[in-house]
Design a protein around this motif. Structure first.
Motif, PDB file in Angstrom:
ATOM      1  N   ALA A   1       0.829  -1.204   0.000  1.00  0.00           N
ATOM      2  CA  ALA A   1       0.000   0.000   0.000  1.00  0.00           C
ATOM      3  C   ALA A   1       0.864   1.256   0.000  1.00  0.00           C
ATOM      4  O   ALA A   1       0.536   2.255  -0.650  1.00  0.00           O
ATOM      5  CB  ALA A   1      -0.940  -0.003   1.208  1.00  0.00           C
ATOM      6  N   ARG A   2       1.990   1.220   0.680  1.00  0.00           N
ATOM      7  CA  ARG A   2       2.905   2.367   0.702  1.00  0.00           C
ATOM      8  C   ARG A   2       3.567   2.549  -0.659  1.00  0.00           C
ATOM      9  O   ARG A   2       3.837   3.673  -1.084  1.00  0.00           O
ATOM     10  CB  ARG A   2       3.964   2.206   1.785  1.00  0.00           C
ATOM     11  CG  ARG A   2       3.405   2.141   3.177  1.00  0.00           C
ATOM     12  CD  ARG A   2       2.795   3.472   3.590  1.00  0.00           C
ATOM     13  NE  ARG A   2       2.408   3.412   4.981  1.00  0.00           N
ATOM     14  CZ  ARG A   2       2.506   4.404   5.826  1.00  0.00           C
ATOM     15  NH1 ARG A   2       2.964   5.563   5.426  1.00  0.00           N
ATOM     16  NH2 ARG A   2       2.136   4.255   7.063  1.00  0.00           N
ATOM     17  N   THR A   3       3.841   1.441  -1.348  1.00  0.00           N
ATOM     18  CA  THR A   3       4.415   1.542  -2.687  1.00  0.00           C
ATOM     19  C   THR A   3       3.446   2.273  -3.611  1.00  0.00           C
ATOM     20  O   THR A   3       3.842   3.145  -4.386  1.00  0.00           O
ATOM     21  CB  THR A   3       4.752   0.144  -3.252  1.00  0.00           C
ATOM     22  OG1 THR A   3       5.696  -0.483  -2.384  1.00  0.00           O
ATOM     23  CG2 THR A   3       5.326   0.229  -4.661  1.00  0.00           C
ATOM     24  N   ILE A   4       2.170   1.937  -3.519  1.00  0.00           N
ATOM     25  CA  ILE A   4       1.140   2.627  -4.321  1.00  0.00           C
ATOM     26  C   ILE A   4       1.141   4.124  -3.994  1.00  0.00           C
ATOM     27  O   ILE A   4       1.048   4.967  -4.889  1.00  0.00           O
ATOM     28  CB  ILE A   4      -0.258   2.014  -4.069  1.00  0.00           C
ATOM     29  CG1 ILE A   4      -0.293   0.544  -4.461  1.00  0.00           C
ATOM     30  CG2 ILE A   4      -1.341   2.818  -4.770  1.00  0.00           C
ATOM     31  CD1 ILE A   4      -0.147   0.272  -5.926  1.00  0.00           C
ATOM     32  N   THR A   5       1.289   4.459  -2.712  1.00  0.00           N
ATOM     33  CA  THR A   5       1.335   5.862  -2.303  1.00  0.00           C
ATOM     34  C   THR A   5       2.574   6.559  -2.858  1.00  0.00           C
ATOM     35  O   THR A   5       2.500   7.710  -3.312  1.00  0.00           O
ATOM     36  CB  THR A   5       1.295   5.979  -0.769  1.00  0.00           C
ATOM     37  OG1 THR A   5       0.074   5.398  -0.298  1.00  0.00           O
ATOM     38  CG2 THR A   5       1.380   7.420  -0.307  1.00  0.00           C
ATOM     39  N   LEU A   6       3.716   5.876  -2.859  1.00  0.00           N
ATOM     40  CA  LEU A   6       4.934   6.462  -3.423  1.00  0.00           C
ATOM     41  C   LEU A   6       4.766   6.725  -4.918  1.00  0.00           C
ATOM     42  O   LEU A   6       5.198   7.770  -5.426  1.00  0.00           O
ATOM     43  CB  LEU A   6       6.126   5.548  -3.156  1.00  0.00           C
ATOM     44  CG  LEU A   6       6.518   5.413  -1.680  1.00  0.00           C
ATOM     45  CD1 LEU A   6       7.488   4.247  -1.493  1.00  0.00           C
ATOM     46  CD2 LEU A   6       7.095   6.705  -1.139  1.00  0.00           C
ATOM     47  N   LEU A   7       4.135   5.795  -5.621  1.00  0.00           N
ATOM     48  CA  LEU A   7       3.864   6.015  -7.047  1.00  0.00           C
ATOM     49  C   LEU A   7       2.909   7.190  -7.238  1.00  0.00           C
ATOM     50  O   LEU A   7       3.053   7.981  -8.178  1.00  0.00           O
ATOM     51  CB  LEU A   7       3.299   4.752  -7.686  1.00  0.00           C
ATOM     52  CG  LEU A   7       4.249   3.547  -7.742  1.00  0.00           C
ATOM     53  CD1 LEU A   7       3.520   2.329  -8.296  1.00  0.00           C
ATOM     54  CD2 LEU A   7       5.494   3.856  -8.542  1.00  0.00           C
ATOM     55  N   GLU A   8       1.937   7.304  -6.351  1.00  0.00           N
ATOM     56  CA  GLU A   8       0.994   8.426  -6.410  1.00  0.00           C
ATOM     57  C   GLU A   8       1.729   9.760  -6.219  1.00  0.00           C
ATOM     58  O   GLU A   8       1.451  10.733  -6.925  1.00  0.00           O
ATOM     59  CB  GLU A   8      -0.071   8.246  -5.331  1.00  0.00           C
ATOM     60  CG  GLU A   8      -1.073   9.370  -5.260  1.00  0.00           C
ATOM     61  CD  GLU A   8      -2.092   9.141  -4.169  1.00  0.00           C
ATOM     62  OE1 GLU A   8      -3.278   9.440  -4.410  1.00  0.00           O
ATOM     63  OE2 GLU A   8      -1.729   8.672  -3.078  1.00  0.00           O
ATOM     64  N   GLU A   9       2.668   9.798  -5.282  1.00  0.00           N
ATOM     65  CA  GLU A   9       3.443  11.019  -5.066  1.00  0.00           C
ATOM     66  C   GLU A   9       4.246  11.379  -6.312  1.00  0.00           C
ATOM     67  O   GLU A   9       4.328  12.553  -6.688  1.00  0.00           O
ATOM     68  CB  GLU A   9       4.363  10.850  -3.855  1.00  0.00           C
ATOM     69  CG  GLU A   9       3.609  10.807  -2.540  1.00  0.00           C
ATOM     70  CD  GLU A   9       4.510  10.526  -1.348  1.00  0.00           C
ATOM     71  OE1 GLU A   9       5.748  10.732  -1.442  1.00  0.00           O
ATOM     72  OE2 GLU A   9       3.988  10.097  -0.316  1.00  0.00           O
ATOM     73  N   ALA A  10       4.818  10.378  -6.954  1.00  0.00           N
ATOM     74  CA  ALA A  10       5.566  10.628  -8.190  1.00  0.00           C
ATOM     75  C   ALA A  10       4.627  11.132  -9.281  1.00  0.00           C
ATOM     76  O   ALA A  10       4.956  12.089  -9.996  1.00  0.00           O
ATOM     77  CB  ALA A  10       6.277   9.345  -8.636  1.00  0.00           C
ATOM     78  N   ARG A  11       3.469  10.494  -9.411  1.00  0.00           N
ATOM     79  CA  ARG A  11       2.492  10.894 -10.436  1.00  0.00           C
ATOM     80  C   ARG A  11       2.022  12.331 -10.200  1.00  0.00           C
ATOM     81  O   ARG A  11       1.834  13.101 -11.148  1.00  0.00           O
ATOM     82  CB  ARG A  11       1.307   9.924 -10.434  1.00  0.00           C
ATOM     83  CG  ARG A  11       0.301  10.195 -11.527  1.00  0.00           C
ATOM     84  CD  ARG A  11      -0.807   9.160 -11.543  1.00  0.00           C
ATOM     85  NE  ARG A  11      -1.599   9.177 -10.332  1.00  0.00           N
ATOM     86  CZ  ARG A  11      -1.631   8.176  -9.431  1.00  0.00           C
ATOM     87  NH1 ARG A  11      -0.937   7.070  -9.603  1.00  0.00           N
ATOM     88  NH2 ARG A  11      -2.385   8.274  -8.355  1.00  0.00           N
ATOM     89  N   ALA A  12       1.854  12.727  -8.944  1.00  0.00           N
ATOM     90  CA  ALA A  12       1.443  14.097  -8.624  1.00  0.00           C
ATOM     91  C   ALA A  12       2.487  15.101  -9.099  1.00  0.00           C
ATOM     92  O   ALA A  12       2.145  16.208  -9.531  1.00  0.00           O
ATOM     93  CB  ALA A  12       1.190  14.247  -7.125  1.00  0.00           C
ATOM     94  N   GLU A  13       3.764  14.714  -9.055  1.00  0.00           N
ATOM     95  CA  GLU A  13       4.825  15.592  -9.566  1.00  0.00           C
ATOM     96  C   GLU A  13       4.621  15.877 -11.052  1.00  0.00           C
ATOM     97  O   GLU A  13       4.851  16.987 -11.512  1.00  0.00           O
ATOM     98  CB  GLU A  13       6.202  14.961  -9.348  1.00  0.00           C
ATOM     99  CG  GLU A  13       6.685  15.023  -7.930  1.00  0.00           C
ATOM    100  CD  GLU A  13       7.003  16.436  -7.487  1.00  0.00           C
ATOM    101  OE1 GLU A  13       7.633  17.191  -8.256  1.00  0.00           O
ATOM    102  OE2 GLU A  13       6.596  16.791  -6.370  1.00  0.00           O
ATOM    103  N   LEU A  14       4.193  14.864 -11.783  1.00  0.00           N
ATOM    104  CA  LEU A  14       3.959  15.035 -13.220  1.00  0.00           C
ATOM    105  C   LEU A  14       2.633  15.734 -13.501  1.00  0.00           C
ATOM    106  O   LEU A  14       2.596  16.788 -14.135  1.00  0.00           O
ATOM    107  CB  LEU A  14       3.987  13.671 -13.925  1.00  0.00           C
ATOM    108  CG  LEU A  14       3.579  13.660 -15.404  1.00  0.00           C
ATOM    109  CD1 LEU A  14       4.498  14.527 -16.247  1.00  0.00           C
ATOM    110  CD2 LEU A  14       3.552  12.230 -15.928  1.00  0.00           C
TER     111      LEU A  14
END
Length: 142
Positions: free
Chosen positions: A24-37
Protein backbone atom coordinates in the motif's frame (compact mmCIF):
# COMPACT_ATOMS: atom_id res chain seq x y z
CA UNK A 1 10.27 14.00 -25.07
CA UNK A 2 10.72 10.79 -23.10
CA UNK A 3 10.09 9.75 -19.53
CA UNK A 4 9.37 12.16 -16.69
CA UNK A 5 11.49 11.36 -13.63
CA UNK A 6 10.49 12.05 -10.04
CA UNK A 7 12.48 11.35 -6.88
CA UNK A 8 10.34 10.27 -3.92
CA UNK A 9 11.73 10.03 -0.39
CA UNK A 10 11.17 6.81 1.54
CA UNK A 11 9.95 7.10 5.13
CA UNK A 12 10.72 4.76 8.01
CA UNK A 13 6.97 4.24 8.37
CA UNK A 14 6.80 2.84 4.82
CA UNK A 15 8.31 -0.46 6.00
CA UNK A 16 6.23 -3.39 7.11
CA UNK A 17 6.95 -6.22 9.56
CA UNK A 18 8.97 -8.04 6.88
CA UNK A 19 11.48 -5.18 6.54
CA UNK A 20 10.49 -3.99 3.09
CA UNK A 21 8.18 -1.25 1.86
CA UNK A 22 4.56 -2.30 2.20
CA UNK A 23 2.45 -2.75 -0.96
CA UNK A 24 0.00 0.00 0.00
CA UNK A 25 2.91 2.37 0.70
CA UNK A 26 4.41 1.54 -2.69
CA UNK A 27 1.14 2.63 -4.32
CA UNK A 28 1.33 5.86 -2.30
CA UNK A 29 4.93 6.46 -3.42
CA UNK A 30 3.86 6.01 -7.05
CA UNK A 31 0.99 8.43 -6.41
CA UNK A 32 3.44 11.02 -5.07
CA UNK A 33 5.57 10.63 -8.19
CA UNK A 34 2.49 10.89 -10.44
CA UNK A 35 1.44 14.10 -8.62
CA UNK A 36 4.83 15.59 -9.57
CA UNK A 37 3.96 15.04 -13.22
CA UNK A 38 0.21 15.63 -13.41
CA UNK A 39 -0.07 18.39 -10.82
CA UNK A 40 3.28 20.09 -10.19
CA UNK A 41 4.75 19.96 -13.72
CA UNK A 42 1.37 20.60 -15.35
CA UNK A 43 0.75 23.60 -13.07
CA UNK A 44 4.26 24.91 -13.77
CA UNK A 45 3.20 24.99 -17.42
CA UNK A 46 -0.10 26.74 -16.68
CA UNK A 47 -2.42 23.70 -16.68
CA UNK A 48 -4.52 23.73 -13.52
CA UNK A 49 -7.37 21.40 -14.51
CA UNK A 50 -5.60 18.13 -13.76
CA UNK A 51 -5.12 19.08 -10.12
CA UNK A 52 -8.82 19.87 -9.90
CA UNK A 53 -9.91 16.33 -10.72
CA UNK A 54 -8.10 13.19 -11.83
CA UNK A 55 -8.99 9.69 -10.63
CA UNK A 56 -7.34 6.29 -10.84
CA UNK A 57 -9.60 3.79 -12.59
CA UNK A 58 -7.16 0.87 -12.41
CA UNK A 59 -3.73 0.16 -10.94
CA UNK A 60 -1.40 -2.77 -11.66
CA UNK A 61 1.96 -3.30 -9.95
CA UNK A 62 4.61 -5.91 -10.70
CA UNK A 63 7.34 -6.28 -8.10
CA UNK A 64 10.82 -7.29 -9.24
CA UNK A 65 12.74 -7.10 -5.95
CA UNK A 66 12.05 -5.95 -2.40
CA UNK A 67 12.21 -2.22 -1.77
CA UNK A 68 13.89 -1.51 1.55
CA UNK A 69 14.09 1.70 3.53
CA UNK A 70 17.89 1.90 3.41
CA UNK A 71 17.54 2.98 -0.24
CA UNK A 72 16.31 6.34 1.20
CA UNK A 73 14.53 7.30 -2.02
CA UNK A 74 12.82 5.90 -5.04
CA UNK A 75 13.43 7.20 -8.55
CA UNK A 76 10.27 6.83 -10.61
CA UNK A 77 10.34 7.11 -14.40
CA UNK A 78 6.90 7.75 -15.92
CA UNK A 79 5.55 7.82 -19.43
CA UNK A 80 2.09 8.09 -20.96
CA UNK A 81 0.39 5.70 -23.37
CA UNK A 82 -3.11 4.94 -24.63
CA UNK A 83 -3.91 8.65 -24.68
CA UNK A 84 -7.62 8.90 -25.48
CA UNK A 85 -10.27 11.61 -25.26
CA UNK A 86 -11.20 10.83 -21.65
CA UNK A 87 -8.45 8.55 -20.29
CA UNK A 88 -4.77 7.68 -20.45
CA UNK A 89 -2.33 5.23 -18.91
CA UNK A 90 0.71 6.22 -16.89
CA UNK A 91 3.52 3.63 -16.96
CA UNK A 92 6.07 3.58 -14.14
CA UNK A 93 9.45 2.03 -13.55
CA UNK A 94 10.60 2.48 -9.96
CA UNK A 95 14.31 2.29 -9.18
CA UNK A 96 16.27 2.00 -5.95
CA UNK A 97 19.67 1.20 -7.52
CA UNK A 98 17.85 -1.42 -9.59
CA UNK A 99 14.31 -1.67 -10.95
CA UNK A 100 12.17 -2.75 -8.01
CA UNK A 101 8.73 -2.40 -9.59
CA UNK A 102 6.88 -1.58 -12.77
CA UNK A 103 3.33 -0.35 -12.69
CA UNK A 104 0.55 1.26 -14.65
CA UNK A 105 -2.46 3.35 -13.73
CA UNK A 106 -5.45 4.07 -15.91
CA UNK A 107 -6.27 7.72 -15.27
CA UNK A 108 -9.58 9.45 -15.91
CA UNK A 109 -10.07 13.21 -15.74
CA UNK A 110 -12.95 13.98 -13.40
CA UNK A 111 -15.25 16.97 -12.93
CA UNK A 112 -15.65 17.15 -9.15
CA UNK A 113 -18.51 19.67 -9.31
CA UNK A 114 -20.57 17.62 -11.77
CA UNK A 115 -19.54 14.35 -10.13
CA UNK A 116 -18.63 12.63 -13.39
CA UNK A 117 -15.74 11.92 -15.75
CA UNK A 118 -14.82 14.59 -18.29
CA UNK A 119 -12.82 14.80 -21.48
CA UNK A 120 -9.23 15.98 -21.55
CA UNK A 121 -8.76 19.51 -22.86
CA UNK A 122 -6.61 20.01 -25.95
CA UNK A 123 -3.93 21.58 -23.75
CA UNK A 124 -3.96 18.60 -21.36
CA UNK A 125 -3.69 16.17 -24.29
CA UNK A 126 -0.74 18.12 -25.70
CA UNK A 127 0.98 18.08 -22.29
CA UNK A 128 0.42 14.34 -21.85
CA UNK A 129 1.56 13.62 -25.41
CA UNK A 130 4.96 15.06 -24.51
CA UNK A 131 5.52 12.11 -22.17
CA UNK A 132 4.70 9.38 -24.68
CA UNK A 133 7.76 7.27 -25.36
CA UNK A 134 6.71 6.42 -28.91
CA UNK A 135 3.86 8.67 -30.07
CA UNK A 136 3.99 7.19 -33.60
CA UNK A 137 3.18 3.73 -32.25
CA UNK A 138 0.34 5.18 -30.20
CA UNK A 139 -1.29 6.90 -33.18
CA UNK A 140 -1.05 3.77 -35.30
CA UNK A 141 -2.98 1.80 -32.64
CA UNK A 142 -5.81 4.37 -32.39
Amino acid sequence: MGAFVAEVALRWSDMDAFGHVNHARTITLLEEARAELLFTEAERRGLLGMAEGMVVARVVVDYHSPLVYKAKSLQVQMSVRDLKAASFVVDYTAFAQEAVATAETLMVPYDLRAGRPRRLTAEERDFLAEWQLDPAAESSRA
